[in-house]
Scaffold this motif. Sequence first.
Motif, short mmCIF file in Angstrom:
data_model
loop_
_atom_site.label_atom_id
_atom_site.label_comp_id
_atom_site.label_asym_id
_atom_site.label_seq_id
_atom_site.Cartn_x
_atom_site.Cartn_y
_atom_site.Cartn_z
N PRO A 14 1.13 -1.23 -0.16
CA PRO A 14 -0.05 0.60 -0.27
C PRO A 14 0.78 1.72 0.19
O PRO A 14 1.75 1.36 0.61
N GLU A 15 0.54 2.26 -0.06
CA GLU A 15 0.53 3.57 -0.44
C GLU A 15 0.68 4.57 0.51
O GLU A 15 -0.61 4.37 0.86
N ILE A 16 1.08 5.18 1.46
CA ILE A 16 0.93 5.90 2.61
C ILE A 16 0.57 7.73 2.23
O ILE A 16 2.35 7.96 1.72
N VAL A 61 -1.08 10.49 8.16
CA VAL A 61 -1.84 8.79 7.81
C VAL A 61 -0.99 7.85 8.19
O VAL A 61 -0.84 6.62 8.95
N LEU A 62 0.43 8.38 7.75
CA LEU A 62 1.71 7.67 8.16
C LEU A 62 1.43 7.45 10.26
O LEU A 62 2.40 6.74 10.72
N LEU A 77 7.78 -0.88 8.44
CA LEU A 77 7.73 0.03 7.98
C LEU A 77 9.07 0.73 7.40
O LEU A 77 8.59 1.25 6.06
N HIS A 78 9.57 -0.36 7.49
CA HIS A 78 11.19 0.52 7.58
C HIS A 78 10.98 -0.45 5.58
O HIS A 78 12.38 -0.38 5.09
#
Length: 344
Positions: free
Chosen positions: A202-204, A209-210, A292-293
């Motif tokens: 998915p795109e953040i 949102v992050l 997330l990394h």
Amino acid sequence: MGYKVSFEEANKIFAALQDEYEIWAPKRFVGKGRYSDTDMIKYDKINTVEEIEYMDKSDFPAKEVLSPITESLFYFTEDEYIESKATGKKLLIFMRPCDIHAQHHQEKIYLSNGGFEDMYYKRMNEKVKIVMMECTTGWDTCFCVSMGTNKSEDYSMAVRFGEGELSLDVKDGAFAPYFEGKNESGFKPEYVEKNQLTVEVPEIPNKEVLTKLKNHPMWNEYNKRCISCGACTVACSTCTCFTTTDIIYNENANVGERKRTTASCQVKGFSDMAGGMSFRNTAGDRMRFKVLHKFHDYKERFQDYHMCVGCGRCIDRCPEYISIAATVKKMANAIDEIVAEENK
């Protein structure tokens, strides 16, 4: 130029190559697996084709040739230090396409990270020539197609293993003399086009949102499931974290060696700092950081690809059967939930 050689001919070529190269490939160690009566497949020096394990995926990645789990950096006395020696030979490494991509990700971390170059990695990386192992099917934990790492043109030679014979595509002219007089063929490697497992990253959309994603309750699940053993990161083909330790030889604290050893952001205490400061103290916090990394931070920094190459080794090695693919799906659902809430 394409060639086809028997195992016997290939072994003679290997013998000639070893004057100049160390040859590394996945190798099966019978009975050395983590469960009773199971084997382990990891990278090791090989002398013959028969030693190469090409039917099954290796438990550990090719990165261990260049950045082993533990290595000596330098030796010291009270008056001087002496840098550890690297192999004097070049390195010929058999890799699948995903591991080739993983090497490029590691190069960014070790060689172009804010202008810093890791001299120990660089001196090994400069010696590498790659033999790409054709991979047309993958395994049930692979998702290289989703990550765009199922194909690579970055190799000196490519190889297909047949019944008692090898088909090779020799691109690097330095290896052409070893194949003089051998049967020519039109071999070109093929690639897996569809995995059993697919992942849609998915795109953040923005920092808001992050921030909300970092605090989403989905990560709390891993406080119960993840045991923080670090097996996933040791098996990961792109992880680069390490720690350093001074080994003292005797009562003289000024004589010894400095080693660096693979470390894991998933192990409690990894982020401890001087003065007693500590971060990411729960398994869920550490899982959030890793995911997330791999699927946001690295790409955000280098502006090219996600760090994960979809090799699936972390899934294979997790004793709690945590799937990174399923975790990314949960993350995608959390992002959709956050965005929907913002749009109300």
